[in-house]
Design a protein around this motif. Structure first.
Motif, PDB file in Angstrom:
ATOM      1  N   LEU A  42      74.106  23.598  15.325  1.00  0.00           N
ATOM      2  CA  LEU A  42      72.364  23.828  15.731  1.00  0.00           C
ATOM      3  C   LEU A  42      71.587  22.575  14.970  1.00  0.00           C
ATOM      4  N   GLU A  43      72.600  22.176  13.971  1.00  0.00           N
ATOM      5  CA  GLU A  43      70.926  20.683  13.794  1.00  0.00           C
ATOM      6  C   GLU A  43      71.704  19.507  14.643  1.00  0.00           C
ATOM      7  N   TYR A  44      72.489  19.526  15.384  1.00  0.00           N
ATOM      8  CA  TYR A  44      72.765  18.093  15.827  1.00  0.00           C
ATOM      9  C   TYR A  44      73.600  18.509  17.688  1.00  0.00           C
ATOM     10  N   LEU A  45      74.486  19.383  17.796  1.00  0.00           N
ATOM     11  CA  LEU A  45      75.446  19.656  19.196  1.00  0.00           C
ATOM     12  C   LEU A  45      74.281  19.852  20.683  1.00  0.00           C
ATOM     13  N   ALA A  46      73.842  20.910  19.947  1.00  0.00           N
ATOM     14  CA  ALA A  46      73.195  21.779  20.958  1.00  0.00           C
ATOM     15  C   ALA A  46      72.682  21.511  21.341  1.00  0.00           C
ATOM     16  N   ARG A  47      72.044  21.172  23.356  1.00  0.00           N
ATOM     17  CA  ARG A  47      71.721  20.827  23.991  1.00  0.00           C
ATOM     18  C   ARG A  47      70.148  21.320  24.413  1.00  0.00           C
ATOM     19  N   LYS A  64      70.514  14.085  39.141  1.00  0.00           N
ATOM     20  CA  LYS A  64      70.338  14.101  37.475  1.00  0.00           C
ATOM     21  C   LYS A  64      70.364  15.831  37.684  1.00  0.00           C
ATOM     22  N   PHE A  65      70.926  16.266  36.404  1.00  0.00           N
ATOM     23  CA  PHE A  65      71.371  18.061  36.835  1.00  0.00           C
ATOM     24  C   PHE A  65      70.302  18.657  35.622  1.00  0.00           C
ATOM     25  N   ALA A  66      70.098  19.595  35.495  1.00  0.00           N
ATOM     26  CA  ALA A  66      69.788  20.400  34.497  1.00  0.00           C
ATOM     27  C   ALA A  66      69.612  21.530  34.643  1.00  0.00           C
ATOM     28  N   TYR A  67      70.432  22.295  33.537  1.00  0.00           N
ATOM     29  CA  TYR A  67      71.200  23.814  33.937  1.00  0.00           C
ATOM     30  C   TYR A  67      71.022  24.022  32.208  1.00  0.00           C
ATOM     31  N   PRO A  68      71.106  25.572  31.624  1.00  0.00           N
ATOM     32  CA  PRO A  68      71.234  25.663  30.044  1.00  0.00           C
ATOM     33  C   PRO A  68      72.277  25.152  29.786  1.00  0.00           C
ATOM     34  N   ASP A  69      72.492  25.462  28.526  1.00  0.00           N
ATOM     35  CA  ASP A  69      73.046  24.722  27.191  1.00  0.00           C
ATOM     36  C   ASP A  69      74.204  26.622  26.931  1.00  0.00           C
ATOM     37  N   THR A  70      75.121  26.200  27.416  1.00  0.00           N
ATOM     38  CA  THR A  70      76.378  27.624  27.122  1.00  0.00           C
ATOM     39  C   THR A  70      77.614  27.335  26.821  1.00  0.00           C
ATOM     40  N   LEU A  71      77.573  28.054  25.965  1.00  0.00           N
ATOM     41  CA  LEU A  71      78.732  28.099  25.056  1.00  0.00           C
ATOM     42  C   LEU A  71      79.933  28.467  24.709  1.00  0.00           C
ATOM     43  N   VAL A  72      81.524  28.959  24.356  1.00  0.00           N
ATOM     44  CA  VAL A  72      81.928  29.854  23.568  1.00  0.00           C
ATOM     45  C   VAL A  72      82.749  28.981  22.903  1.00  0.00           C
ATOM     46  N   GLY A  73      82.977  29.864  21.415  1.00  0.00           N
ATOM     47  CA  GLY A  73      83.769  28.709  20.542  1.00  0.00           C
ATOM     48  C   GLY A  73      84.662  30.052  19.768  1.00  0.00           C
ATOM     49  N   THR A  74      85.459  29.151  19.480  1.00  0.00           N
ATOM     50  CA  THR A  74      86.739  29.905  18.443  1.00  0.00           C
ATOM     51  C   THR A  74      86.627  30.272  17.144  1.00  0.00           C
ATOM     52  N   PRO A  80      83.335  19.484  28.220  1.00  0.00           N
ATOM     53  CA  PRO A  80      82.575  18.937  26.512  1.00  0.00           C
ATOM     54  C   PRO A  80      83.315  20.390  25.754  1.00  0.00           C
ATOM     55  N   ALA A  81      84.442  19.146  24.977  1.00  0.00           N
ATOM     56  CA  ALA A  81      84.970  20.648  23.792  1.00  0.00           C
ATOM     57  C   ALA A  81      84.621  20.009  22.419  1.00  0.00           C
ATOM     58  N   GLU A  82      84.175  19.634  21.500  1.00  0.00           N
ATOM     59  CA  GLU A  82      83.520  19.449  20.205  1.00  0.00           C
ATOM     60  C   GLU A  82      84.497  20.264  19.170  1.00  0.00           C
ATOM     61  N   LEU A  83      84.902  19.340  18.144  1.00  0.00           N
ATOM     62  CA  LEU A  83      85.560  20.731  17.002  1.00  0.00           C
ATOM     63  C   LEU A  83      85.269  19.598  15.614  1.00  0.00           C
ATOM     64  N   VAL A  84      84.659  20.753  14.635  1.00  0.00           N
ATOM     65  CA  VAL A  84      84.356  20.457  13.664  1.00  0.00           C
ATOM     66  C   VAL A  84      85.314  20.476  12.637  1.00  0.00           C
ATOM     67  N   VAL A 102      82.810  25.047  21.366  1.00  0.00           N
ATOM     68  CA  VAL A 102      82.965  24.655  19.960  1.00  0.00           C
ATOM     69  C   VAL A 102      84.327  25.172  19.811  1.00  0.00           C
ATOM     70  N   MET A 103      84.735  24.302  18.564  1.00  0.00           N
ATOM     71  CA  MET A 103      86.006  24.571  17.779  1.00  0.00           C
ATOM     72  C   MET A 103      85.751  24.716  16.667  1.00  0.00           C
ATOM     73  N   GLN A 104      86.089  25.458  15.673  1.00  0.00           N
ATOM     74  CA  GLN A 104      86.501  24.789  14.008  1.00  0.00           C
ATOM     75  C   GLN A 104      88.006  24.351  13.765  1.00  0.00           C
ATOM     76  N   ASP A 105      88.497  23.686  12.563  1.00  0.00           N
ATOM     77  CA  ASP A 105      89.973  24.108  13.035  1.00  0.00           C
ATOM     78  C   ASP A 105      91.400  24.442  12.572  1.00  0.00           C
ATOM     79  N   PHE A 106      90.583  25.293  11.525  1.00  0.00           N
ATOM     80  CA  PHE A 106      91.506  26.770  11.707  1.00  0.00           C
ATOM     81  C   PHE A 106      92.085  27.297  13.092  1.00  0.00           C
ATOM     82  N   THR A 107      91.386  27.445  13.505  1.00  0.00           N
ATOM     83  CA  THR A 107      91.769  27.976  15.112  1.00  0.00           C
ATOM     84  C   THR A 107      91.698  26.557  16.213  1.00  0.00           C
ATOM     85  N   GLY A 108      90.982  25.302  15.826  1.00  0.00           N
ATOM     86  CA  GLY A 108      91.575  24.716  16.959  1.00  0.00           C
ATOM     87  C   GLY A 108      92.835  23.910  16.525  1.00  0.00           C
TER      88      GLY A 108
END
Length: 914
Positions: A180-185, A196-206, A117-121, A82-88
């Motif tokens: 928190l409200e939308y992107l998290a799986r 079908k595969f299931a595994y924990p949602d993990t991430l790093v963010g900028t 998946p890369a998601e920038l807000v 995940v990224m915000q625009d200043f760092t994204g």
């Protein structure tokens, strides 16, 4: 992929077969691991390939010794970024430049693509220009688009040019709240090759506050933009298996306290205990009554208490929150069944093995705020008036000391470099601590201690309905009593998502907030990141002319020096209802328990207790107003944006057509002159010190942030390119232009470079010659002479936000090494990622203990592949040599690979090329 531990397993959920890597067969060792390390263990098992992840790596985690010093490196493969625009924006700029470099080196540029998946807000660009009126939101949105047209064109291109990249447009929300409200799986549900595969949602963010998602039981943390780029390109994140500190929570929060008070208490305790580089895990019976929003508030502040993450397990409250935020019922069933199978579900009485354990009785939490310049400096509210008055007295004594300098000394400082205010001579009237102001037809006296900014902002609290609705209730009671905020206070409301204004309006509290000037100014990070916008000219001029010591109060997570506003010296973090209360008082040096906040129209004193809501009032209102339908509506078209966004023209092509005239987007220079073969270990000889810095120098001090001054190197550059001062925008908005950013590195107005005593800001003395210059000009002069540079620093170098430009800017200025007493985790990693060498003094040693002035010439000897120690030879002007042993803080073999390649992006590019 390998399967050395035979953990591949099928799990039936909702009548579907899911392929998983089961932890059940790994015995008691896996069962007793902390929650976070179980997630990390599954990650290793699933990605075992015999190269990045080997059988011995998994064994190292299974045999984790909670008391041992971390020594085993593992490779963590996050499921998304995940990224915000200043760092994204600079991250996407780098990817675009990598495509150009790949083509130039004979490779296929289309290979440069996010593989996960890369998601920038876009949430960091809105500024509080308009405020206190109904038109504030529209004005700020218009100005945001006007200022950022080039950036937004670039991001819209990136959204179409790169696979797996999604962009959430402006005026939608703050990245961590949207996450928190939308992107998290929570648990990923993936189809691949008919399975079908299931595994924990993990991430790093900028953004360092990526940890907010830990409140949902999702393992993730903030990294520099360069690490995030590598993760997008399939590179695992190297880390030492961390120590894990368990914090047991018992009881319930008492009447009169909020989640903000709890998080400030947790931050103080954990910072004092020492959790830098560690995981923190919360457990205990107190979690049963701790709402998910409160958990997220605590998790958000992990960077403030210094931990890599601050995570909560999955339990019924997790499912309840996910249901409230409109997650699919089948997904909720998957999350619950998977978590229970894997031992990731919280059961009463569960306790893992921890490195250390701490305990907090929630009943002991008291109303609090933090400041004036560090989030961990908690102040109990019943002592706040006294303590803030003492801080104010300290600033006043500094002002008096400045006044009492002899005329000769004053003249010397002003001729040699910037002072607090070098523009006019010293006179007694400037030091009285008060100024008469006429503003909007009102005349009043502005005094030391005045609160000039009151902002309900930041992901920390706007994600939490209880504190937002409490603020609304405070405003309602104040309105009923006929009291208002003081005229010198700049008020603002910047929620983290549109859901916030939905439930405020449903509760009938939006009008009450607006009646006190807390009008909606935007959905995004504003005051907390320095986007507070300008103060009224009359207020700002009074502060500067009379050198007033004024303050801000905000519901944020950061209050470092120079961050909130350049005119404001004291900054305090507090809950949203306290923000409203202090805005009414108009000053922060007040005993809010015993002094009245204001008087009503009949002259009756109004105290905090008269307007403070009860816990029951707030909790009942949360239940009545916050609904699943609000989240469904707010996120129904989350990627579409408003008409302004949709009208932006999108450039074509897989390679970006760089516009030389742009002052926002420039082709990144990091690949200029790059060769197919790596350069190897550099030689650092005859280096000079660019800056000699003290303790707790933050990335805010190092990285360009906030407003761009007209007479600063960045301001002069923009003027040379025909940009008017009114269009400067902020440093953060121009992170896609390295020319601006390198000129703003080490230019924070509160930075104290000990090479140039008596000054503040980006000033240094060049060697030899002892000339006083801006840090940028000095660095350019050194580069002309091929002189490498170093930084000398104290403890906790690089604390604060994960600003990749703190490392990028250092590199572009010519810094080859930093020599500090200790580092914050992310910045040390970022330095290596940019090919800058982090060195550390031996325990108990410093530049002071070795008598280093910073005026010496420096040679680094003994720097070889994977060496743990080097010798720094400092030679002064008389030829005297001082020898200092230093630890090399390149902690893992993967980091050595990055350093030998000149940086992490060069390493990735060469691997893709080969």
């Amino acid at each position: 992929m390998k399967n050395s531990f035979d953990t591949q397993h099928e799990l039936t959920i909702n009548g579907e077969q899911y392929n998983i890597h089961s932890l059940k067969g790994l015995g008691d060792k896996a069962k007793r691991l902390p929650f976070s390390l179980k997630v990390l263990l599954e990650n290793l098992l699933r990605n075992e390939d015999g190269e990045n992840i080997k059988e011995q790596d998994i064994n190292a985690l299974l045999n984790w010794d909670p008391k041992a010093k971390p020594s085993s490196e593992v490779a963590f493969t996050p499921a998304r970024v995940v990224m915000q625009d200043f760092t994204g924006v600079p991250a996407i700029v780098d990817l675009a430049a990598m495509r150009d470099a790949m083509e130039k080196l004979g490779g296929d540029p289309a290979k440069i693509n996010p593989l996960s998946p890369a998601e920038l807000v876009i949430d960091h660009s809105v500024q509080v220009d308009g405020y206190g009126n109904d038109g504030a939101f529209d004005l700020n949105a218009k100005l945001e688009y006007d200022r950022n047209k080039e950036r937004y064109e670039f991001l819209r291109w990136g959204q179409t040019a790169f696979d797996n990249l999604k962009v959430v447009p402006p005026a939608t929300g703050i990245v961590h709240q949207v996450n928190l409200e939308y992107l998290a799986r929570v648990i990923f549900n993936e189809d691949s090759n008919g399975k079908k595969f299931a595994y924990p949602d993990t991430l790093v963010g900028t953004d360092s506050h990526t940890t907010m998602i830990n409140g949902l039981g999702v393992l993730g943390w903030g990294v520099g933009g360069i690490e995030a780029e590598a993760a997008m390109l399939g590179q695992p994140i190297s880390l030492l298996i961390p120590q894990v500190v368990g914090m047991k929570l018992n009881g319930r929060l008492p009447e009169g306290t909020t989640a903000t008070d709890l998080v400030l208490t947790v931050t103080e305790i954990l910072r004092n205990h020492g959790v830098v580089g560690k995981f923190v895990e919360f457990y205990g019976d107190g979690l049963a009554d701790l709402p998910l929003a409160d958990r997220a508030t605590i998790a958000n502040m992990a960077p403030e208490y210094g931990a890599t993450c601050g995570i909560f397990p999955i339990d019924d409250e997790t499912i309840n929150y996910l249901r409230l935020t409109n997650r699919d019922e089948d997904q909720l069933k998957l999350i619950e069944d998977y978590a229970k199978h894997q031992g990731l579900w919280r059961n009463d009485g569960d306790e893992a093995r921890y490195t250390d354990t701490l305990e907090l009785k929630l009943d002991d939490v008291v109303p609090s705020l933090a400041g004036p310049k560090r989030p961990q400096d908690r102040i109990a509210l019943n002592k706040a008036g006294e303590e803030i008055s003492q801080h104010l007295k300290g600033f006043q004594e500094e002002r008096i000391a400045h006044r009492d300098k002899s005329d000769d000394e004053q003249s010397r400082i002003e001729s040699e470099g910037p002072t607090t205010n070098p523009d006019e001579p010293v006179n007694e009237a400037q030091f009285m601590g008060a100024a008469k102001v006429n503003y909007k037809g009102q005349e009043f006296e502005l005094n030391d201690g005045a609160c000039v900014i009151a902002a309900i902002t930041s992901c920390t609290n706007t994600s939490n309905p209880s504190v937002i609705l409490a603020a609304g209730l405070v405003a309602k009671k104040a309105k009923q009593l006929g009291i208002n905020v003081k005229p010198w206070v700049k008020t603002s409301l910047a929620p983290g998502s549109k859901v916030v204004t939905d439930y405020l309006e449903k509760a009938g509290l939006m009008d009450d907030l607006e009646s006190l000037g807390f009008n909606l100014v935007g959905y995004g990070c504003t005051t907390c990141i320095g986007n507070s916008g300008p103060l009224a000219d009359e207020i700002s001029q009074a502060i500067q002319k009379h050198k007033l010591v004024v303050s801000s109060i905000l519901s944020g997570n950061r209050n470092f020096e120079g961050r909130i506003h350049q005119d404001v010296k004291m900054n305090f973090l507090a809950s949203p209802p306290l923000v409203v209360a202090y805005a009414i008082a108009g000053r922060t040096d007040i005993d809010v328990y015993n002094e009245p906040l204001a008087q009503d129209e009949n002259g009756n004193d109004i105290y905090l207790k008269n307007i403070w809501p009860s816990v029951k009032e707030v909790s009942d209102l949360v239940k009545e107003t916050v609904t699943k339908e609000m989240f469904a509506t707010s996120y129904a078209n989350v990627y579409e944006g408003d008409s302004r966004w949709q009208q932006i023209q999108i450039p074509d092509g897989k390679l970006y057509d760089w516009n030389d005239a742009s002052t926002y987007i420039k082709k990144a220079p990091f690949f200029d002159g790059m060769t197919v073969e790596p350069p190897g270990i550099p030689t650092i000889e005859r280096a000079r010190c660019l800056a000699k810095l003290g303790d707790s120098v933050t990335t805010d001090h190092i990285s360009p942030a906030g407003a761009i001054k007209a007479d600063a190197p960045a301001g002069l550059y923009l003027q040379e390119h025909n940009v008017e001062k009114a269009q400067f925008n902020s440093y953060g908005s121009r992170r896609g232009n390295h020319e601006v950013m390198m000129r703003g590195t080490f230019a924070n107005v509160r930075l104290k470079n000990l090479l140039a005593p008596g000054t503040e800001g980006g000033v240094t003395r060049t060697q030899p010659g002892n000339n006083l210059e801006s840090i940028y000009d000095a660095a350019m002069a050194y580069q002309k002479n091929d002189t490498p540079l170093i930084i000398l620093a104290g403890k906790e170098y690089g604390t604060g936000s994960s600003r990749d430009w703190a490392a990028k800017g250092s590199l572009l200025l010519g810094v080859k090494a930093v020599f500090a007493q200790s580092y914050e985790r992310i910045h040390r990693s970022n330095l290596i990622g940019m090919g800058v060498l982090p060195l550390q003094f031996k325990e108990g040693e410093s530049y002071e203990s070795h008598g280093l002035t910073g005026q010496e010439e420096f040679d680094i000897q003994g720097l070889y592949d994977k060496t743990h120690e080097v010798t720094l030879i400092a030679t002064n002007a008389e030829g005297k040599k001082t020898s200092v042993k230093a630890d090399v803080r390149i902690d893992t073999p993967k980091e050595w690979d990055y350093y030998k390649h000149g940086g992490i992006l060069q390493y990735v590019l060469r691997n893709m090329l080969n």
